[in-house]
Design an enzyme around this catalytic site. Structure first.
Site, PDB file in Angstrom:
ATOM      1  N   GLU A   1      49.169  31.112  41.949  1.00 57.10           N
ATOM      2  CA  GLU A   1      47.755  31.431  42.125  1.00 57.10           C
ATOM      3  C   GLU A   1      46.917  30.311  41.516  1.00 57.10           C
ATOM      4  O   GLU A   1      47.459  29.408  40.880  1.00 57.10           O
ATOM      5  CB  GLU A   1      47.427  32.798  41.505  1.00 57.10           C
ATOM      6  CG  GLU A   1      47.760  32.914  40.033  1.00 57.10           C
ATOM      7  CD  GLU A   1      47.746  34.366  39.527  1.00 57.10           C
ATOM      8  OE1 GLU A   1      48.090  35.289  40.279  1.00 57.10           O
ATOM      9  OE2 GLU A   1      47.395  34.556  38.352  1.00 57.10           O
TER      10      GLU A   1
ATOM     11  N   HIS B   1      43.706  38.079  36.337  1.00 57.27           N
ATOM     12  CA  HIS B   1      44.632  37.467  35.387  1.00 57.27           C
ATOM     13  C   HIS B   1      43.875  36.481  34.501  1.00 57.27           C
ATOM     14  O   HIS B   1      43.049  35.712  34.995  1.00 57.27           O
ATOM     15  CB  HIS B   1      45.736  36.711  36.131  1.00 57.27           C
ATOM     16  CG  HIS B   1      46.730  37.619  36.794  1.00 57.27           C
ATOM     17  ND1 HIS B   1      47.453  37.232  37.893  1.00 57.27           N
ATOM     18  CD2 HIS B   1      47.110  38.885  36.518  1.00 57.27           C
ATOM     19  CE1 HIS B   1      48.243  38.237  38.264  1.00 57.27           C
ATOM     20  NE2 HIS B   1      48.058  39.246  37.445  1.00 57.27           N
TER      21      HIS B   1
END
Lengths: 294, 397
Positions: free
Chosen positions: A209, A248
């Site tokens: 990511e 996150h």
């Protein structure tokens, strides 16, 4: 052989008697993981889930010869739990806890490295070698045995990838959820390297990511070692705005090099089969293995 | 969490970092009071009025003005307070200025003796340690300096066990070309700044410009601090500095429901469990011809209440033309989420935009049945691919 965990792994649970620890220890036992006991300071000498509870990790190791630990300790105490496990000689430490301060992790990371053990996570779903051991919080039934390794920063996206792999008629050797925090014990490259060297893994799915440089590092390593096994890659966050933390703690675009586009470009240049859509991870792997995609 | 300049300066000052002194004000009268007090305390006869918003490039947007008299302080404060400040970092909509910092002028004396530097401290993710980044090219956009003259950017890595050593602080001061008193002051500046960085659990402290004055003092003229949200529990006094005005009201509302929500400007709302899958779902919306209206991770404890709160927040955005719910049930059971969707739908009443529900994983079949039998007008999918096709289809309709 698979990697990190297998049916011989002797697993202890740190934060064993807490709500999370109890729930997931039960799930792991049902899966067939060899959970040999747990640690909750102050509850040593009691039994929980028909397993012994110890006051310290050192006690647990002494009495059960545990070599793997999974941590469900609250964020304020989790770095301490990681270091306790490392000091006690645990070889593979899996930390599920989300929300550990970065400063604590800088200290814990160094502590673990100095003692030569492997830390997976924190803020991760754990590790699963289907049919042998689940040391994590993933839904076990999604992961069928097979020869595809998975490395991922994200929990549910790992389940998604595994599900697609299985629906494509393939299966999983070991899936490693490395975690979405800025400081994690095992990098993408290190996890990929484990699977590259694993005789039971034929191909690898690498899911990353935005934020940081781990995927680029892994991609360059894959190329420099001769692309020994096919790798299918996906990077989440192509539509993420810069400067915002996308759930996150580590998923934040800081510059030009850690965007999804930049990472995908580097991965493709290094011979990785990069997919734009998360919906075609499984079928792309299937096509790569059958030679439809060269 | 981000802080305003005036808050950042107050914090680093506590650790011995010399700053351009100033007083925050939210009215013109308070600004005048502040200017008088600064004159009394520092002897300054010149003031800088600085808009306090969470964005850089304030000067470029007219948010920083120099005032050479009390009349000018009044005039500039009136102009800046309440203005809608547009900078390269605020986006086209700009930000309302609710507070200003009235600061002393530190650019006095012989201009040829002054020098602006850049100093920041942050976490180096690949090396897993703190790093001090510094440059002789202060007062400008550091990204631009890094791009055009990368050799002018220096880095000093801090060993996590040993901490910042004096030789490292001296190295910084030498590399910045300093000598004499300025050198000594920079060594102290660096060690104090690092101490503050560590003590408050910052993830970034940036001082730009860091000024060498004509009298060889080293002063933080601006300061930007980002804090590690995970460590805020250790610093309640800093957590209390949070300025909700600087945050999107829907994001603040979502936070109250423990939803991880980020507002975007697209036309397809989404609700997902897990941050990685949420980002992947946004990407898929884009590939299907839409554009994501938000990031929303309902987390591992999705239930009827959180689903309803999520719905209401997404629906409060008039740009939303469709909603995609994407849940991969693991620990979260799909049937519970489905029940949440059915309940929320009933509680909210009529929802005018099409809803695509994709439930996979634990109890997905039960969930699909629940939704199919509820009579709700939703498009149901099991595979991610099917969900993408449905997004494409409803946007065409």
């Amino acid at each position: 052989m698979s990697v990190l965990v297998n049916k011989k792994s002797k697993v202890i649970v740190q934060g064993f008697t807490g709500t999370e620890g109890s729930f997931h220890a039960t799930q792991m036992l049902e899966y067939g993981t060899n959970v040999v006991g747990g640690v909750t300071p102050g509850k040593g000498g009691t039994q929980h889930l028909d397993r012994p509870v110890f006051n310290t990790v050192a006690d647990a190791v002494k009495h059960t010869q545990a070599d793997v630990s999974i941590i469900f300790v609250p964020p304020a105490f989790a770095a301490d739990a990681i270091m306790e496990a490392a000091e006690a000689g645990i070889q593979v430490i899996v930390c599920i806890t989300e929300g550990i301060p970065v400063r604590d992790m800088i200290t814990a990371y160094r502590f673990v490295k100095d003692r030569g053990c492997r830390l997976i996570g924190p803020n991760c779903p754990g590790v699963i070698t289907p049919g042998e051991a689940k040391v994590g919080i993933m839904p076990g039934f999604v992961f069928k045995t097979g020869r595809i390794g998975i490395v991922s920063k994200s929990g549910t996206l790992t389940y998604e990838a595994a599900d697609q792999v299985v629906k494509a008629g393939l299966g999983i050797s070991t899936a490693i959820g490395i975690g979405g925090d800025p400081i994690i014990g095992t990098s993408t490259k290190e996890a990929v390297e484990l699977l590259m060297n694993d005789k039971e893994t034929d191909a690898i799915i690498m899911i990353g990511e935005i934020g940081g440089g781990m995927e680029a590092e892994a991609a360059r390593w894959i190329k420099s070692t001769g692309n020994k096994k096919p790798v299918v890659g996906f990077i989440a966050g192509q539509t993420a705005p810069p400067g915002r933390r996308m759930g996150h703690a580590g998923a934040i675009i800081g510059g030009a090099d850690d965007t999804a586009a930049a990472k995908k470009r580097i991965m493709a240049e290094c011979g990785i089969h990069v997919v734009d859509s998360p919906a075609v991870i499984g079928e792309t792997m299937s096509k790569v293995l059958s030679g439809v995609i060269a | 969490m981000n802080l305003h300049e005036y808050q950042a300066k107050e914090l680093v000052k506590k650790y011995g970092v010399p700053i351009q002194e100033g007083i925050a004000a939210d009215t013109v009268d308070a600004a005048l009071e502040a200017a008088k007090k600064l004159q009394a305390d520092t002897g300054t006869g010149c003031w800088v009025i600085k808009a306090q918003i969470h964005a850089g490039g304030r000067g470029k947007g007219g948010g920083v003005k120099v005032a050479t008299s009390m009349d000018k302080v009044k005039e500039k404060s009136e102009a800046i307070l309440g203005m809608n400040l547009i900078t390269p970092q605020t986006g086209a909509q700009g930000k309302l200025v609710r507070k200003i910092l009235v600061a002393q002028d530190v650019y006095d004396g012989d201009a040829s003796l002054r020098k602006e530097f850049y100093v920041s401290i942050l976490t180096d993710r690949s090396r897993k340690c703190d790093v001090i980044i510094y440059s002789t090219e202060g007062g400008m956009d550091i990204e631009e300096v890094a791009h055009s003259t990368p050799e002018k950017i220096h880095k000093e890595y801090i060993d996590p066990v040993a901490g910042l050593q004096p030789f490292q602080a001296r190295k910084v001061a030498f590399n910045l070309g300093l000598s004499g008193d300025a050198f000594k002051h920079m060594v102290k500046f660096i060690s104090s700044l690092y101490k503050s960085y560590q003590s408050i659990d910052a993830s970034l402290i940036e001082v730009n410009p860091c000024l060498k004055t004509s009298s060889d003092k080293i002063i933080a003229v601006d300061a930007k601090i980002n804090l590690d949200d995970n460590a805020l529990y250790r610093h309640p006094e800093i957590a209390a500095m949070r300025d909700l005005h600087e945050e999107d009201p829907t994001e603040v509302e979502a936070g109250k429901h423990n939803l991880n929500f980020i507002k975007l400007d697209g036309n397809v709302g989404c609700m997902v469990n897990g941050a990685g899958l949420a980002m992947a779902t946004m990407d898929m919306i884009k590939l299907a011809g839409g554009s994501p209206a938000n990031f929303l991770d309902v987390g591992g404890t999705a239930n009827a209440t959180t689903v309803e709160a999520g719905f209401r927040i997404i629906l409060s955005d008039p740009n939303v033309k469709a909603i995609l719910i994407n849940i991969f049930g693991g620990i979260v059971r799909c049937d519970r989420v489905a029940q949440g969707i059915v309940d929320a739908y009933k509680n909210i009443g009529e929802i005018k935009v099409p809803i695509i529900v994709r439930l996979q994983g634990t109890n997905a079949d039960v969930a699909k049945k629940l939704i199919d039998e509820s009579g709700l007008k939703v498009y149901s999918a099991i595979l991610l691919k099917e969900a993408a096709e449905l997004v494409n289809q409803v946007l065409k309709d």
